[in-house]
Design an enzyme around this catalytic site. Structure first.
Site, PDB file in Angstrom:
ATOM      1  CB  CYS A 164      -1.862   6.928   1.434  1.00 46.43           C
ATOM      2  SG  CYS A 164      -3.091   6.030   2.420  1.00 46.43           S
ATOM      3  CD  GLU A 193      -2.910  -1.151   0.116  1.00 52.84           C
ATOM      4  OE1 GLU A 193      -3.079  -0.307  -0.208  1.00 52.84           O
ATOM      5  OE2 GLU A 193      -3.760  -2.118   0.151  1.00 52.84           O
TER       6      GLU A 193
HETATM    7  P1  NAD Z   1       8.243   5.161   4.754  1.00 54.94           P
HETATM    8  O1  NAD Z   1       8.150   4.374   3.440  1.00 54.94           O
HETATM    9  O2  NAD Z   1       9.437   6.025   4.958  1.00 54.94           O
HETATM   10  O3  NAD Z   1       7.988   4.239   6.123  1.00 54.94           O
HETATM   11  C1  NAD Z   1       7.043   3.175   6.033  1.00 54.94           C
HETATM   12  C2  NAD Z   1       7.606   2.225   6.932  1.00 54.94           C
HETATM   13  O4  NAD Z   1       8.819   1.583   6.301  1.00 54.94           O
HETATM   14  C3  NAD Z   1       8.279   2.471   8.344  1.00 54.94           C
HETATM   15  O5  NAD Z   1       7.898   1.620   9.172  1.00 54.94           O
HETATM   16  C4  NAD Z   1       9.604   2.883   7.989  1.00 54.94           C
HETATM   17  O6  NAD Z   1      10.487   2.866   9.278  1.00 54.94           O
HETATM   18  C5  NAD Z   1      10.181   1.753   7.140  1.00 54.94           C
HETATM   19  N1  NAD Z   1      11.034   1.848   6.186  1.00 54.94           N
HETATM   20  C6  NAD Z   1      11.954   3.001   5.832  1.00 54.94           C
HETATM   21  N2  NAD Z   1      12.946   2.814   5.401  1.00 54.94           N
HETATM   22  C7  NAD Z   1      12.824   1.407   4.936  1.00 54.94           C
HETATM   23  C8  NAD Z   1      13.723   0.521   4.358  1.00 54.94           C
HETATM   24  N3  NAD Z   1      14.571   0.995   3.630  1.00 54.94           N
HETATM   25  N4  NAD Z   1      13.363  -0.888   4.336  1.00 54.94           N
HETATM   26  C9  NAD Z   1      12.428  -1.469   5.055  1.00 54.94           C
HETATM   27  N5  NAD Z   1      11.645  -0.423   5.741  1.00 54.94           N
HETATM   28  C10 NAD Z   1      11.796   0.822   5.715  1.00 54.94           C
HETATM   29  O7  NAD Z   1       6.815   6.007   4.601  1.00 54.94           O
HETATM   30  P2  NAD Z   1       5.994   6.796   5.733  1.00 54.94           P
HETATM   31  O8  NAD Z   1       7.023   8.226   5.528  1.00 54.94           O
HETATM   32  O9  NAD Z   1       6.222   6.213   7.282  1.00 54.94           O
HETATM   33  O10 NAD Z   1       4.502   7.061   5.276  1.00 54.94           O
HETATM   34  C11 NAD Z   1       4.375   7.918   4.499  1.00 54.94           C
HETATM   35  C12 NAD Z   1       4.015   7.243   2.947  1.00 54.94           C
HETATM   36  O11 NAD Z   1       3.157   6.125   3.283  1.00 54.94           O
HETATM   37  C13 NAD Z   1       3.323   8.038   2.049  1.00 54.94           C
HETATM   38  O12 NAD Z   1       3.905   7.965   0.749  1.00 54.94           O
HETATM   39  C14 NAD Z   1       1.945   7.513   1.968  1.00 54.94           C
HETATM   40  O13 NAD Z   1       1.145   7.710   0.577  1.00 54.94           O
HETATM   41  C15 NAD Z   1       1.977   6.133   2.265  1.00 54.94           C
HETATM   42  N6  NAD Z   1       1.018   5.426   2.932  1.00 54.94           N
HETATM   43  C16 NAD Z   1       0.220   4.708   2.038  1.00 54.94           C
HETATM   44  C17 NAD Z   1      -1.016   4.170   2.458  1.00 54.94           C
HETATM   45  C18 NAD Z   1      -1.742   3.068   1.730  1.00 54.94           C
HETATM   46  O14 NAD Z   1      -2.689   2.536   2.177  1.00 54.94           O
HETATM   47  N7  NAD Z   1      -1.731   3.040   0.389  1.00 54.94           N
HETATM   48  C19 NAD Z   1      -1.363   4.347   4.015  1.00 54.94           C
HETATM   49  C20 NAD Z   1      -0.529   5.204   4.829  1.00 54.94           C
HETATM   50  C21 NAD Z   1       0.845   5.899   4.235  1.00 54.94           C
END
Ligand code: NAD
Length: 484
Positions: A287, A253
């Site tokens: 999102c 997602e």
């Molecule tokens: P992010 O991708 O930075 O982080 C998401 C998760 O992944 C966190 O737990 C983070 O610590 C972890 N992460 C970060 N780097 C990583 C790596 N290299 N390897 C593995 N895990 C890693 O995103 P965010 O800033 O926490 O959230 C915002 C983003 O999430 C936005 O782009 C938003 O649109 C998206 N989002 C999507 C949905 C959906 O259902 N489609 C819902 C909520 C948020």
């Protein structure tokens, strides 16, 4: 769990543990900068142990009757509901969103457990009509195995239950790695699961700061059979590539860039209120938030004036203040991105109708607060029109024809949610079918719920959560052909 200065974070095989070297990290309130708690700073070794615990617990859990699993999930949903106020306060303090939104998130989080408890009982197979009279064919559905779940900070509670709910209901065991910024409400959720009696090893939690290391372990460990991730498209692509080495099942997602179209037959008042609700909830850090508005030329001035009026009336502040409608951004990086997007639009000719600067809260300029902002005269070349702003900024652009509006809306690598306001029923069907998005809000600014499939087209993700198909992403289909 009351927020306290030293708290837990690692829950493996039914026990709370410290990080291997006793390390902790601080969790801060983005509204005040104060430290809320110090949480166990686990890493790759702890994740590996959690995966092994989940693997060991899988045979017994997957063979338990669906009815028993459903009862545990229902109890957890009930406890979450009973503890709404406590969970909502933790959520608001670590994420910043207004208390009313946090209460709503607790309700939706509990509903994801409850919905999946009900789905657990309806994992049916099929008897397939035979093509050979001496054979019979049937299918059964079985849990995929150990599930790794990685969740973001913007919905730190509901993303946890949206993943663990269907995984546990299907008979999978799981390891969760919550976002670094918001582990506290996930910890509270695990305390609830422990309290209602999930067996040891069925659900495991590892908090920590090494996002890349822990993510790589979860995406590559051969004992993990399914990876489910919510977060940015950038990290999602990385995890998908890593998961390829062991051909894991993957649900993603990811990011979105939701368009919001307003046609000249729309109810303008409702459309303007909806655009403001969709853009500014969670301070724009959702999102499926509206990212860009396209309004038909004849009604553009009237609509934009209303949007600016409603946005300027929003009260910005600490989420614990009952009057607050827009809280802070999660951190400095998020705040700087919002500022950069507004400056970019301004420098390319956008008009700032309201907002456009850091917000004063109680007369002070606090770090992460930004004024609800409405921009007019925007063009596709501005960053706000093609990059996720993830903040309280609403850009408005005009269009002339339905085809032009659809082309503008679809001109993005994302495909999560799209909204439009119109009253002509033919247009409602035409536009809904032509938008390349997984979720359409036609005269509906909040097209979500446990019963509605959630997921994106294109680079917004893979698979669906919720709805009747959600649980299928945690199940394998086994075909059994029997010779008579
Ligand atoms: P992010 O991708 O930075 O982080 C998401 C998760 O992944 C966190 O737990 C983070 O610590 C972890 N992460 C970060 N780097 C990583 C790596 N290299 N390897 C593995 N895990 C890693 O995103 P965010 O800033 O926490 O959230 C915002 C983003 O999430 C936005 O782009 C938003 O649109 C998206 N989002 C999507 C949905 C959906 O259902 N489609 C819902 C909520 C948020």
């Amino acid at each position: 769990m009351a927020v306290e200065t030293k708290t837990r974070g690692i829950f493996i095989d039914g026990e709370w543990r410290e990080a291997d070297r006793g390390k902790t990290f601080a969790v801060r309130n983005p509204a005040t900068g104060e430290i809320l708690a110090h949480v166990a700073d686990g890493g790759v070794a702890e994740v590996r142990r959690a995966i092994e615990a989940a693997h060991a617990a899988f045979p017994a859990w997957s063979q338990m009757t669906a009815d028993k699993r459903a009862t545990l999930l229902s109890k957890a949903a009930q406890r979450m509901t009973e503890r709404t106020e406590e969970l909502a306060r933790i959520l608001t303090q670590e994420n910043g969103k207004p208390l009313a939104e946090s209460r709503g998130e607790v309700a939706s989080a509990a509903s994801f457990f409850q919905w999946n408890a009900e789905e657990a009982r309806r994992v049916y197979g099929e008897v397939v009509p035979t093509v050979a009279s001496d054979r019979r064919v049937l299918t059964i559905k079985q849990p995929v195995g150990v599930v790794a779940a990685i969740t973001p900070w913007n919905f730190p509670l509901s993303m946890v239950t949206r993943k663990l709910g269907p995984a546990l209901a299907a008979g999978c065991t799981a390891v969760l790695r919550p976002a670094r910024a918001t582990p506290l409400v996930a910890i509270a959720t695990f305390e609830i699961m422990q309290e209602v009696g999930f067996p040891p090893g069925v659900v495991n939690l590892v908090t920590g700061t090494d996002s890349a290391g822990m993510g790589t372990e979860l995406a590559t460990n051969p004992l993990v059979r399914k990876l489910t991730f919510t977060g940015s498209t950038e990290v999602g692509k990385l995890l998908l590539a890593q998961a390829a080495s062991t051909v894991k099942r993957v649900s993603l997602e990811l990011g979105g860039h939701a368009p919001f179209l307003v046609f000249d037959d729309a109810d303008l008042e409702k459309a303007a209120r909806a655009a403001v609700l969709s853009r500014f909830r969670n301070a724009g850090q959702t999102c499926i938030c509206t990212n860009r508005v396209y309004v038909q030329r004849g009604i553009a001035d009237a609509f934009t004036a209303k949007v600016a009026q409603f946005a300027s009336a929003l009260k910005v502040g600490n989420g614990l203040d009952p009057d607050t409608q827009v809280g802070p951004l999660i951190d400095e990086r998020g705040f700087e991105k919002v500022q950069a997007h507004v400056e970019d639009a301004r420098s390319k000719g956008a008009a700032v109708l309201t907002g456009g600067r850091p917000a004063r809260v109680n007369g002070d300029l606090h770090g992460y607060f930004y004024e609800p902002t409405v921009l007019a005269n925007t063009t596709p070349q501005m960053r706000v029109m093609y990059e996720e702003t993830f903040g309280p900024v609403l850009p408005v652009m005009t269009f002339d024809t339905e085809d032009e509006a659809i082309a503008l809306a679809n001109d993005t690598p994302y495909g999560l949610a799209a909204y439009f306001y119109a009253r002509d029923v033919g247009r409602i069907f035409r536009v809904s079918e032509k938008l390349d998005y997984g979720i359409i809000g036609a005269n509906d600014p909040v097209p979500v719920g446990a019963h509605i499939p959630f997921g994106g087209y294109k680079q917004s993700g893979l698979g669906r959560e919720n709805g009747s198909e959600g649980i299928n992403h945690f199940l394998e289909v086994k075909a059994i052909s029997i010779g008579l």
